[in-house]
Write a protein that holds these residues in place. Sequence first.
Motif, PDB file in Angstrom:
ATOM      1  N   GLY A 267       0.807  -1.226   0.000  1.00  0.00           N
ATOM      2  CA  GLY A 267       0.000   0.000   0.000  1.00  0.00           C
ATOM      3  C   GLY A 267       0.839   1.273   0.000  1.00  0.00           C
ATOM      4  O   GLY A 267       0.712   2.119  -0.894  1.00  0.00           O
ATOM      5  N   PRO A 268       1.743   1.425   1.000  1.00  0.00           N
ATOM      6  CA  PRO A 268       2.565   2.638   1.058  1.00  0.00           C
ATOM      7  C   PRO A 268       3.406   2.877  -0.207  1.00  0.00           C
ATOM      8  O   PRO A 268       3.654   4.013  -0.585  1.00  0.00           O
ATOM      9  CB  PRO A 268       3.484   2.391   2.261  1.00  0.00           C
ATOM     10  N   ALA A 269       3.847   1.800  -0.884  1.00  0.00           N
ATOM     11  CA  ALA A 269       4.653   1.967  -2.108  1.00  0.00           C
ATOM     12  C   ALA A 269       3.857   2.716  -3.176  1.00  0.00           C
ATOM     13  O   ALA A 269       4.396   3.552  -3.905  1.00  0.00           O
ATOM     14  CB  ALA A 269       5.103   0.610  -2.630  1.00  0.00           C
ATOM     15  N   GLY A 270       2.553   2.440  -3.246  1.00  0.00           N
ATOM     16  CA  GLY A 270       1.701   3.164  -4.194  1.00  0.00           C
ATOM     17  C   GLY A 270       1.672   4.649  -3.872  1.00  0.00           C
ATOM     18  O   GLY A 270       1.651   5.491  -4.775  1.00  0.00           O
ATOM     19  N   GLY A 271       1.698   4.960  -2.571  1.00  0.00           N
ATOM     20  CA  GLY A 271       1.719   6.365  -2.151  1.00  0.00           C
ATOM     21  C   GLY A 271       2.979   7.077  -2.596  1.00  0.00           C
ATOM     22  O   GLY A 271       2.945   8.226  -3.045  1.00  0.00           O
ATOM     23  N   VAL A 272       4.123   6.381  -2.498  1.00  0.00           N
ATOM     24  CA  VAL A 272       5.397   6.996  -2.904  1.00  0.00           C
ATOM     25  C   VAL A 272       5.402   7.251  -4.411  1.00  0.00           C
ATOM     26  O   VAL A 272       5.842   8.305  -4.880  1.00  0.00           O
ATOM     27  CB  VAL A 272       6.604   6.112  -2.503  1.00  0.00           C
ATOM     28  N   VAL A 273       4.879   6.288  -5.195  1.00  0.00           N
ATOM     29  CA  VAL A 273       4.814   6.474  -6.656  1.00  0.00           C
ATOM     30  C   VAL A 273       3.901   7.648  -6.988  1.00  0.00           C
ATOM     31  O   VAL A 273       4.251   8.530  -7.780  1.00  0.00           O
ATOM     32  CB  VAL A 273       4.313   5.180  -7.354  1.00  0.00           C
ATOM     33  N   GLY A 274       2.725   7.680  -6.351  1.00  0.00           N
ATOM     34  CA  GLY A 274       1.788   8.787  -6.586  1.00  0.00           C
ATOM     35  C   GLY A 274       2.395  10.122  -6.208  1.00  0.00           C
ATOM     36  O   GLY A 274       2.278  11.116  -6.941  1.00  0.00           O
ATOM     37  N   MET A 275       3.070  10.158  -5.052  1.00  0.00           N
ATOM     38  CA  MET A 275       3.715  11.390  -4.572  1.00  0.00           C
ATOM     39  C   MET A 275       4.766  11.888  -5.561  1.00  0.00           C
ATOM     40  O   MET A 275       4.786  13.050  -5.957  1.00  0.00           O
ATOM     41  CB  MET A 275       4.359  11.117  -3.214  1.00  0.00           C
ATOM     42  N   ALA A 276       5.662  10.973  -5.992  1.00  0.00           N
ATOM     43  CA  ALA A 276       6.771  11.363  -6.864  1.00  0.00           C
ATOM     44  C   ALA A 276       6.269  11.833  -8.222  1.00  0.00           C
ATOM     45  O   ALA A 276       6.694  12.881  -8.730  1.00  0.00           O
ATOM     46  CB  ALA A 276       7.730  10.184  -7.030  1.00  0.00           C
ATOM     47  N   ARG A 277       5.356  11.069  -8.811  1.00  0.00           N
ATOM     48  CA  ARG A 277       4.871  11.419 -10.161  1.00  0.00           C
ATOM     49  C   ARG A 277       4.109  12.745 -10.170  1.00  0.00           C
ATOM     50  O   ARG A 277       4.280  13.569 -11.061  1.00  0.00           O
ATOM     51  CB  ARG A 277       3.961  10.297 -10.691  1.00  0.00           C
ATOM     52  N   THR A 278       3.233  12.949  -9.159  1.00  0.00           N
ATOM     53  CA  THR A 278       2.441  14.187  -9.141  1.00  0.00           C
ATOM     54  C   THR A 278       3.321  15.392  -8.804  1.00  0.00           C
ATOM     55  O   THR A 278       3.150  16.469  -9.365  1.00  0.00           O
ATOM     56  CB  THR A 278       1.277  14.089  -8.135  1.00  0.00           C
ATOM     57  N   ALA A 279       4.312  15.203  -7.906  1.00  0.00           N
ATOM     58  CA  ALA A 279       5.202  16.322  -7.543  1.00  0.00           C
ATOM     59  C   ALA A 279       6.035  16.744  -8.741  1.00  0.00           C
ATOM     60  O   ALA A 279       6.190  17.940  -9.021  1.00  0.00           O
ATOM     61  CB  ALA A 279       6.107  15.910  -6.380  1.00  0.00           C
ATOM     62  N   GLN A 280       6.590  15.772  -9.463  1.00  0.00           N
ATOM     63  CA  GLN A 280       7.393  16.110 -10.644  1.00  0.00           C
ATOM     64  C   GLN A 280       6.537  16.817 -11.687  1.00  0.00           C
ATOM     65  O   GLN A 280       6.979  17.767 -12.326  1.00  0.00           O
ATOM     66  CB  GLN A 280       8.017  14.838 -11.231  1.00  0.00           C
ATOM     67  N   GLY A 281       5.290  16.337 -11.829  1.00  0.00           N
ATOM     68  CA  GLY A 281       4.383  16.971 -12.782  1.00  0.00           C
ATOM     69  C   GLY A 281       4.093  18.421 -12.415  1.00  0.00           C
ATOM     70  O   GLY A 281       3.857  19.258 -13.288  1.00  0.00           O
ATOM     71  N   ALA A 282       4.109  18.719 -11.118  1.00  0.00           N
ATOM     72  CA  ALA A 282       3.830  20.093 -10.659  1.00  0.00           C
ATOM     73  C   ALA A 282       5.111  20.935 -10.573  1.00  0.00           C
ATOM     74  O   ALA A 282       5.081  22.085 -10.135  1.00  0.00           O
ATOM     75  CB  ALA A 282       3.137  20.037  -9.304  1.00  0.00           C
ATOM     76  N   GLY A 283       6.261  20.342 -10.938  1.00  0.00           N
ATOM     77  CA  GLY A 283       7.506  21.102 -10.981  1.00  0.00           C
ATOM     78  C   GLY A 283       8.314  21.116  -9.693  1.00  0.00           C
ATOM     79  O   GLY A 283       9.163  21.971  -9.492  1.00  0.00           O
ATOM     80  N   PHE A 284       8.073  20.160  -8.783  1.00  0.00           N
ATOM     81  CA  PHE A 284       8.855  20.087  -7.542  1.00  0.00           C
ATOM     82  C   PHE A 284       9.815  18.900  -7.641  1.00  0.00           C
ATOM     83  O   PHE A 284       9.416  17.812  -8.036  1.00  0.00           O
ATOM     84  CB  PHE A 284       7.935  19.891  -6.326  1.00  0.00           C
ATOM     85  N   TYR A 497      -4.310   6.433  -6.346  1.00  0.00           N
ATOM     86  CA  TYR A 497      -3.965   7.065  -7.633  1.00  0.00           C
ATOM     87  C   TYR A 497      -2.588   6.583  -8.100  1.00  0.00           C
ATOM     88  O   TYR A 497      -2.361   6.331  -9.278  1.00  0.00           O
ATOM     89  CB  TYR A 497      -3.974   8.586  -7.443  1.00  0.00           C
ATOM     90  N   GLY A 498      -1.672   6.396  -7.130  1.00  0.00           N
ATOM     91  CA  GLY A 498      -0.318   5.913  -7.459  1.00  0.00           C
ATOM     92  C   GLY A 498      -0.339   4.532  -8.106  1.00  0.00           C
ATOM     93  O   GLY A 498       0.527   4.208  -8.931  1.00  0.00           O
ATOM     94  N   MET A 499      -1.332   3.706  -7.734  1.00  0.00           N
ATOM     95  CA  MET A 499      -1.441   2.365  -8.356  1.00  0.00           C
ATOM     96  C   MET A 499      -1.629   2.518  -9.867  1.00  0.00           C
ATOM     97  O   MET A 499      -1.106   1.730 -10.653  1.00  0.00           O
ATOM     98  CB  MET A 499      -2.630   1.574  -7.787  1.00  0.00           C
ATOM     99  N   GLY A 500      -2.407   3.535 -10.252  1.00  0.00           N
ATOM    100  CA  GLY A 500      -2.663   3.759 -11.675  1.00  0.00           C
ATOM    101  C   GLY A 500      -1.478   4.360 -12.398  1.00  0.00           C
ATOM    102  O   GLY A 500      -1.326   4.193 -13.610  1.00  0.00           O
ATOM    103  N   LEU A 501      -0.625   5.093 -11.674  1.00  0.00           N
ATOM    104  CA  LEU A 501       0.531   5.756 -12.308  1.00  0.00           C
ATOM    105  C   LEU A 501       1.764   4.854 -12.357  1.00  0.00           C
ATOM    106  O   LEU A 501       2.739   5.176 -13.018  1.00  0.00           O
ATOM    107  CB  LEU A 501       0.896   7.038 -11.528  1.00  0.00           C
ATOM    108  N   ALA A 502       1.728   3.729 -11.627  1.00  0.00           N
ATOM    109  CA  ALA A 502       2.921   2.869 -11.531  1.00  0.00           C
ATOM    110  C   ALA A 502       3.094   2.029 -12.789  1.00  0.00           C
ATOM    111  O   ALA A 502       2.150   1.768 -13.524  1.00  0.00           O
ATOM    112  CB  ALA A 502       2.801   1.965 -10.307  1.00  0.00           C
TER     113      ALA A 502
END
Length: 512
Positions: A267-284, A497-502
């Motif tokens: 479960g938490p791994a999906g959170g890290v993927v979601g966090m990283a992908r969305t942050a990079q998309g927002a320019g962080f 959401y991270g599950m879908g982006l992984a």
Amino acid sequence: MHNKIPPKEPGRWQFWIDRGGTFTDIVARRPDGSLVTHKLLSEDPVQYADAALAGIRDLLGVARDATIPADQIAAVKMGTTIATNALLERKGEPTALFITRGFRDALRIGYQNRPRIFDRHIVLPEMLYTAVHEIDERLGAHGEIVTPLNLPQARRELQSAFGNGLRACAIVLMHAYRHPQHELQLLDLAQEIGFTQISVSHRVSPLMKLVSRGDTTVADAYLSPVLRRYVERITRELGGVNVMFMQSSGGLTDARRFHGKDSVLSGPAGGVVGMARTAQGAGFDRIIGFDMGGTSTDVSHFAGEYERAFDTLVAGVRMRAPMMSIHTVAAGGGSILQFDGARFRVGPESAGANPGPASYRRGGPLTVTDANVLLGKIQPRHFPAVFGPQANQTLDEATVRLKFDQLRSEVMARRGAAPDDQTGLTVEKLAEGFVSIAVQQMANAIKKISVARGYDVTRYTLQCFGGAGGQHACLVADALGMNQVLVHPLAGVLSAYGMGLADQSLMRERSI
């Protein structure tokens, strides 16, 4: 916003699910490409047998007991805490360990590490195996036969374990990571006798070091059957749908290839993927992930690439498998508030999904969530109405206030003050005190993965997500001197959401 959403399949749904300890979050992509979210309590025996399947039925608009129309679904991608909870609560499959003669206690002895060096009373973690059987065999480091494998004796030992009702076995022999011939012979024997779960160390963890190889193999044998039962139930109800599960390493895998050792941080791994992908998309590019759910808070560090650990200690068990580097503390929305007569404490016990916090209308104890209800940070009228016997009522504010009044009277009595003394302690101050303790615990967890490793946390952005993240994000950022907080529109369900982006991925290790 660049989030690398997977290509949509015309006319079919996709479901991305995170089955947490308290809530199950679902992000679904409709056939037209739009996203819809849904949240259910992970355990509600009265309303449904499984939250993930109930959520899929709700979104497809079919009755809770109807057959799921599999032809409408393109894929289900899922992270689950089933294995994590089995490990924490020691509710895995009873397992027999088969090891080279003379090494029956090798895993119990371990590496003689003493993390708390001045403790005089050392409490060793409970071992995962139920029984240990020694096998007459021994291969040398270069593959030479020191003691030939005694097959009749091995058969007797395997038969004995099977006769005692054990159906899961872990086979761990000396130097098998490089010379697996004896393990392969035992594997054939175990299959012939009828073991339903057989984990052999040269496949589970083909790396040198008997202890960590053995521990990982035992954990795999202990957790895989629990996981397999859940996976089979899900795939059976979903017909021929493509079902994928999130591994601890942050990659998706086919349901049939999902093993116990790779599922502990699913479960938490999906959170890290979601966090990283969305942050990079927002320019962080420098992010501290702050994922606060109902049972625990997971914190992670991201500066351009995923950080993985290959040797981890989870719930007192050494595991050697690639996992996202995540630090967890037992401070979630459901963490129980306690007054022990001298000081306030938050957690580590959690009210979970059942009975849940006091405000969930099931007679639960006071928790961090209730403190936020009292302080107005959670407003019942804006919260999903999924409580009460018919699952249609909002949070119960009156009970929360009543319980805090009782706790205030108890604290005043211990201080020797009159219960009606209006000076000093109000129920709001009491709730605020508990929240600040929880915030301190979470800030300390973030310091462990940042400041303690030489990163200047003030130059990072705090990305807060999880159901309870928003209630504490600013307080945690203030405690750490951080001045930017990123909140994604899907923050409450970002792990799903991270599950879908992984991506689908496989990581293999071997000694060379």
